[in-house]
Design a protein around this motif. Structure first.
Motif, PDB file in Angstrom:
ATOM      1  N   UNK A 112       0.826  -1.206   0.000  1.00 39.42           N
ATOM      2  CA  UNK A 112       0.000   0.000   0.000  1.00 39.42           C
ATOM      3  C   UNK A 112       0.857   1.251   0.000  1.00 39.42           C
ATOM      4  N   UNK A 113       1.907   1.237   0.793  1.00 39.21           N
ATOM      5  CA  UNK A 113       2.799   2.404   0.851  1.00 39.21           C
ATOM      6  C   UNK A 113       3.468   2.612  -0.503  1.00 39.21           C
ATOM      7  N   UNK A 114       3.928   1.526  -1.137  1.00 40.67           N
ATOM      8  CA  UNK A 114       4.582   1.654  -2.444  1.00 40.67           C
ATOM      9  C   UNK A 114       3.620   2.143  -3.516  1.00 40.67           C
ATOM     10  N   UNK A 115       2.380   1.635  -3.495  1.00 34.27           N
ATOM     11  CA  UNK A 115       1.405   2.066  -4.484  1.00 34.27           C
ATOM     12  C   UNK A 115       1.003   3.523  -4.281  1.00 34.27           C
ATOM     13  N   UNK A 116       0.845   3.927  -3.045  1.00 36.95           N
ATOM     14  CA  UNK A 116       0.553   5.334  -2.779  1.00 36.95           C
ATOM     15  C   UNK A 116       1.691   6.228  -3.239  1.00 36.95           C
ATOM     16  N   UNK A 117       2.916   5.767  -3.043  1.00 35.07           N
ATOM     17  CA  UNK A 117       4.081   6.537  -3.476  1.00 35.07           C
ATOM     18  C   UNK A 117       4.065   6.718  -4.989  1.00 35.07           C
ATOM     19  N   UNK A 118       3.735   5.637  -5.708  1.00 39.14           N
ATOM     20  CA  UNK A 118       3.691   5.725  -7.167  1.00 39.14           C
ATOM     21  C   UNK A 118       2.579   6.659  -7.635  1.00 39.14           C
ATOM     22  N   UNK A 119       1.394   6.558  -7.029  1.00 40.81           N
ATOM     23  CA  UNK A 119       0.271   7.393  -7.439  1.00 40.81           C
ATOM     24  C   UNK A 119       0.522   8.864  -7.127  1.00 40.81           C
TER      25      UNK A 119
ATOM     26  N   UNK B  42       3.396  10.316  -6.991  1.00 37.81           N
ATOM     27  CA  UNK B  42       4.407  10.819  -7.922  1.00 37.81           C
ATOM     28  C   UNK B  42       3.824  11.116  -9.301  1.00 37.81           C
ATOM     29  N   UNK B  43       2.694  10.485  -9.635  1.00 46.31           N
ATOM     30  CA  UNK B  43       2.077  10.714 -10.934  1.00 46.31           C
ATOM     31  C   UNK B  43       1.315  12.035 -10.993  1.00 46.31           C
ATOM     32  N   UNK B  44       1.024  12.634  -9.854  1.00 41.22           N
ATOM     33  CA  UNK B  44       0.292  13.897  -9.799  1.00 41.22           C
ATOM     34  C   UNK B  44       1.288  15.050  -9.849  1.00 41.22           C
ATOM     35  N   UNK B  45       0.936  16.090 -10.630  1.00 40.20           N
ATOM     36  CA  UNK B  45       1.784  17.287 -10.716  1.00 40.20           C
ATOM     37  C   UNK B  45       1.450  18.198  -9.539  1.00 40.20           C
ATOM     38  N   UNK B  46       2.251  18.098  -8.481  1.00 38.75           N
ATOM     39  CA  UNK B  46       2.024  18.894  -7.277  1.00 38.75           C
ATOM     40  C   UNK B  46       2.675  20.269  -7.373  1.00 38.75           C
TER      41      UNK B  46
END
Length: 220
Positions: A140-147, A149-153
């Motif tokens: 879950x932590x890895x998937x949240x990290x990937x998601x 990173x995909x957003x332009x913050x």
């Protein structure tokens, strides 16, 4: 085997001259349990006799003093066997809290570090439910990290104006603008001159050159 103490290197001795007490620790997680305090038979009586010898004078005092020293000598003389018996009793008391893993040989606590289903310690046979829960949380932590990173913050962040450095002139913080907020020194880099090329041979020409250095063609 008579007198055999099952625990060997996972305990510490907290005994005093008043009695015996031992602390046993899990060799995996370090959790500890203290055995019941076992009062020494000669510790208290010997102290009373020794005090009597110090307080009373004459022949009576000498006899009491001698009895006190004899009691203390007996305690020290029997310390080896007496201590072993006390340790064996403490080990028997603590046996219900620990189990020795026959695979790695470690004494571990049953409450945390023993896998009852496998009959081994959790180092040799991890509990599958705990391992699955840990892997799920890690995934879950890895998937949240990937998601994330995909957003332009940084879309709404004016990173050019917010960049803060030190002015090369006064060494104060510039404030992030084109000029230093303290001394007004220009901070914007000077625009680079566009490179020019010879129209005949394509060789780059130096700034201000009137003719190409390669073919002699006029660059005006």
């Amino acid at each position: 085997m008579a007198g055999m103490v099952p625990f060997t290197n996972n305990y510490s001795d907290h005994s005093t001259r008043e009695g015996y007490q031992f602390e046993f620790n899990c060799m995996r997680c370090g959790n500890g349990y203290s055995s019941s305090f076992q009062h020494s038979v000669t510790g208290f009586g010997g102290k009373l006799l020794k005090m009597g010898g110090d307080l009373l004078g004459g022949e009576v005092g000498s006899k009491a003093s001698q009895l006190g020293w004899d009691a203390e000598w007996m305690r020290d003389g029997l310390r080896g066997s007496t201590r072993d018996k006390a340790l064996a009793k403490a080990a028997e008391e603590m046996q219900v809290y620990f189990t020795q893993c026959h695979r790695c040989g470690q004494w571990v606590c049953q409450q945390v570090c023993w896998n009852h289903e496998r009959g081994l310690c959790t180092s040799c046979a991890p509990r599958l439910d705990q391992e699955i829960a840990g892997m799920q949380a890690s995934a879950q932590v890895n998937q949240l990290h990937e998601r994330i990173n995909q957003v332009d913050w940084t879309r709404d962040v004016n990173y050019r104006d917010q960049a803060v450095g030190r002015c090369p002139s006064c060494m104060n913080e510039t404030g992030g603008g084109k000029f230093c907020q303290h001394c007004g020194t220009p901070l914007a880099a000077a625009p680079q001159q566009q490179k020019r090329f010879c129209g005949n041979c394509g060789t780059p020409t130096q700034p201000g050159a009137m003719f190409c250095a390669e073919c002699g063609t006029s660059t005006a």
